[in-house]
Design a protein around this motif. Sequence first.
Motif, PDB file in Angstrom:
ATOM      1  N   ALA B  88       0.690  -1.227   0.358  1.00 34.75           N
ATOM      2  CA  ALA B  88       0.160  -0.298  -0.165  1.00 34.75           C
ATOM      3  C   ALA B  88       0.912   1.549  -0.004  1.00 34.75           C
ATOM      4  O   ALA B  88       2.225   1.074   0.546  1.00 34.75           O
ATOM      5  N   LEU B  89       0.256   2.672  -0.711  1.00 32.80           N
ATOM      6  CA  LEU B  89       1.151   3.120  -0.299  1.00 32.80           C
ATOM      7  C   LEU B  89       0.083   5.480  -0.228  1.00 32.80           C
ATOM      8  O   LEU B  89      -1.567   3.927   0.174  1.00 32.80           O
ATOM      9  N   SER B  90       0.457   5.603   0.963  1.00 34.76           N
ATOM     10  CA  SER B  90      -0.413   6.828   0.987  1.00 34.76           C
ATOM     11  C   SER B  90       0.852   8.309   0.743  1.00 34.76           C
ATOM     12  O   SER B  90       2.088   7.857   0.594  1.00 34.76           O
ATOM     13  N   GLY B  91       0.396   9.363   1.201  1.00 33.70           N
ATOM     14  CA  GLY B  91       1.264   9.993   0.784  1.00 33.70           C
ATOM     15  C   GLY B  91       1.994  10.093   2.300  1.00 33.70           C
ATOM     16  O   GLY B  91       2.442   9.792   3.857  1.00 33.70           O
ATOM     17  N   SER B  92       2.982  11.571   2.754  1.00 33.32           N
ATOM     18  CA  SER B  92       3.636  10.813   4.146  1.00 33.32           C
ATOM     19  C   SER B  92       2.614  11.099   5.384  1.00 33.32           C
ATOM     20  O   SER B  92       1.953  12.117   5.468  1.00 33.32           O
ATOM     21  N   GLY B  93       3.776  10.673   6.070  1.00 30.82           N
ATOM     22  CA  GLY B  93       3.693  11.462   7.228  1.00 30.82           C
ATOM     23  C   GLY B  93       2.682   9.926   8.523  1.00 30.82           C
ATOM     24  O   GLY B  93       2.093  10.031   9.586  1.00 30.82           O
ATOM     25  N   GLY B  94       1.953   9.260   7.381  1.00 31.95           N
ATOM     26  CA  GLY B  94       0.568   7.603   7.924  1.00 31.95           C
ATOM     27  C   GLY B  94      -0.301   8.229   8.007  1.00 31.95           C
ATOM     28  O   GLY B  94      -1.170   7.199   8.899  1.00 31.95           O
ATOM     29  N   TYR B  95      -0.833   9.755   8.449  1.00 28.90           N
ATOM     30  CA  TYR B  95      -1.933  10.529   8.177  1.00 28.90           C
ATOM     31  C   TYR B  95      -3.713   9.782   7.539  1.00 28.90           C
ATOM     32  O   TYR B  95      -4.400  10.540   7.320  1.00 28.90           O
ATOM     33  N   GLN B  96      -2.609  10.211   6.202  1.00 29.44           N
ATOM     34  CA  GLN B  96      -3.480  10.035   5.080  1.00 29.44           C
ATOM     35  C   GLN B  96      -3.945   8.692   4.425  1.00 29.44           C
ATOM     36  O   GLN B  96      -3.512   7.864   5.141  1.00 29.44           O
ATOM     37  N   LYS B  97      -4.582   9.028   3.253  1.00 24.51           N
ATOM     38  CA  LYS B  97      -5.554   7.873   3.148  1.00 24.51           C
ATOM     39  C   LYS B  97      -4.624   6.961   2.392  1.00 24.51           C
ATOM     40  O   LYS B  97      -3.399   7.368   2.139  1.00 24.51           O
ATOM     41  N   VAL B  98      -5.193   5.970   1.920  1.00 22.79           N
ATOM     42  CA  VAL B  98      -3.865   4.320   2.137  1.00 22.79           C
ATOM     43  C   VAL B  98      -4.542   4.043   0.459  1.00 22.79           C
ATOM     44  O   VAL B  98      -6.214   3.539   0.996  1.00 22.79           O
ATOM     45  N   THR B  99      -3.035   3.841  -0.122  1.00 24.10           N
ATOM     46  CA  THR B  99      -4.350   3.089  -1.722  1.00 24.10           C
ATOM     47  C   THR B  99      -3.646   1.583  -1.434  1.00 24.10           C
ATOM     48  O   THR B  99      -2.392   1.687  -1.596  1.00 24.10           O
ATOM     49  N   PHE B 100      -4.325   0.486  -1.725  1.00 20.65           N
ATOM     50  CA  PHE B 100      -3.879  -0.537  -1.574  1.00 20.65           C
ATOM     51  C   PHE B 100      -3.930  -1.413  -2.842  1.00 20.65           C
ATOM     52  O   PHE B 100      -4.241  -1.104  -3.904  1.00 20.65           O
ATOM     53  N   GLY B 101      -3.246  -2.236  -2.898  1.00 20.71           N
ATOM     54  CA  GLY B 101      -2.670  -3.541  -4.051  1.00 20.71           C
ATOM     55  C   GLY B 101      -4.364  -4.617  -4.204  1.00 20.71           C
ATOM     56  O   GLY B 101      -4.467  -4.831  -2.623  1.00 20.71           O
ATOM     57  N   THR B 102      -3.234  -4.914  -4.814  1.00 18.31           N
ATOM     58  CA  THR B 102      -4.670  -6.203  -4.732  1.00 18.31           C
ATOM     59  C   THR B 102      -5.301  -7.506  -3.617  1.00 18.31           C
ATOM     60  O   THR B 102      -5.176  -8.590  -2.964  1.00 18.31           O
ATOM     61  N   GLY B 103      -3.691  -7.673  -3.555  1.00 12.59           N
ATOM     62  CA  GLY B 103      -3.159  -8.330  -2.148  1.00 12.59           C
ATOM     63  C   GLY B 103      -2.386 -10.040  -3.224  1.00 12.59           C
ATOM     64  O   GLY B 103      -2.315 -10.201  -3.808  1.00 12.59           O
ATOM     65  N   THR B 104      -1.344 -10.788  -1.855  1.00 12.92           N
ATOM     66  CA  THR B 104      -0.812 -11.849  -2.177  1.00 12.92           C
ATOM     67  C   THR B 104      -1.454 -12.893  -0.994  1.00 12.92           C
ATOM     68  O   THR B 104      -1.131 -12.636   0.309  1.00 12.92           O
ATOM     69  N   LYS B 105      -2.582 -13.743  -2.063  1.00 14.48           N
ATOM     70  CA  LYS B 105      -1.951 -14.669  -0.511  1.00 14.48           C
ATOM     71  C   LYS B 105      -0.897 -16.141  -0.479  1.00 14.48           C
ATOM     72  O   LYS B 105      -0.098 -16.195  -0.991  1.00 14.48           O
ATOM     73  N   LEU B 106      -0.006 -15.082   1.174  1.00 14.72           N
ATOM     74  CA  LEU B 106       0.595 -16.610   0.590  1.00 14.72           C
ATOM     75  C   LEU B 106       0.927 -17.678   2.235  1.00 14.72           C
ATOM     76  O   LEU B 106       0.246 -17.595   2.902  1.00 14.72           O
TER      77      LEU B 106
END
Lengths: 118, 110
Positions: B88-106
């Motif tokens: 996932a990614l977001s703007g810096s700081g950790g307080y912003q909205k997060v964009t997720f990838g589709t996920g990988t099941k391990l």
Amino acid sequence: GAVVSQHPSWVICKSGTSVKIECRSLDFQATTMFWYRQFPKQSLMLMATSNEGSKATYEQGVEKDKFLINHASLTLSTLTVTSAHPEDSSFYICSAPTRGASGRGEQYFGPGTRLTVT
Amino acid sequence: AQRVTQPEKLLSVFKGAPVELKCNYSYSGSPELFWYVQYSRQRLQLLLRHISRESIKGFTADLNKGETSFHLKKPFAQEEDSAMYYCALSGSGGYQKVTFGTGTKLQVIP
């Protein structure tokens, strides 16, 4: 660590009715909370940013009149799905950011609410 | 537009084998990159973030800005590592909205 709760954990409602989902930060205050939707075996899609004391910010394609968000206090945000349809059936997850153990901001996630519309 | 890509839906490895979960991203500016993990019947939780540059549960991830990648690695997989992993990614700081990838099941095979 910080805890975020959601209520209910599972709800079934009939088409055309409305259902409210609560997201609470139990041991910290959150001026911002986030609502996500997760379809089976898919990723989390951000629906909206809930802002305490002001209007929510919706992501593109999310109907604000259908998904009503209210952030009336620093520990509670609610998502109301109005006039629910079967296609609204999904897993709804909220998150709230606060300072984590590392000293940096960190998102804490609720356990999710499974909505089934019949 | 910001985007996170995880090409593998499922990754199966034997216990003790190395693990690499791939993640590529696109973002205008300087994002903060994360790996989240979701164990069975548990909520999503932060595993690690690129800024911290630390190893959590034996996992590491290096941000490669040139290749816009943030792959998650572990030299020796354990059975308890079996879970869903989201980049996932977001703007810096950790307080912003997060964009997720589709996920990988391990899936770690004993």
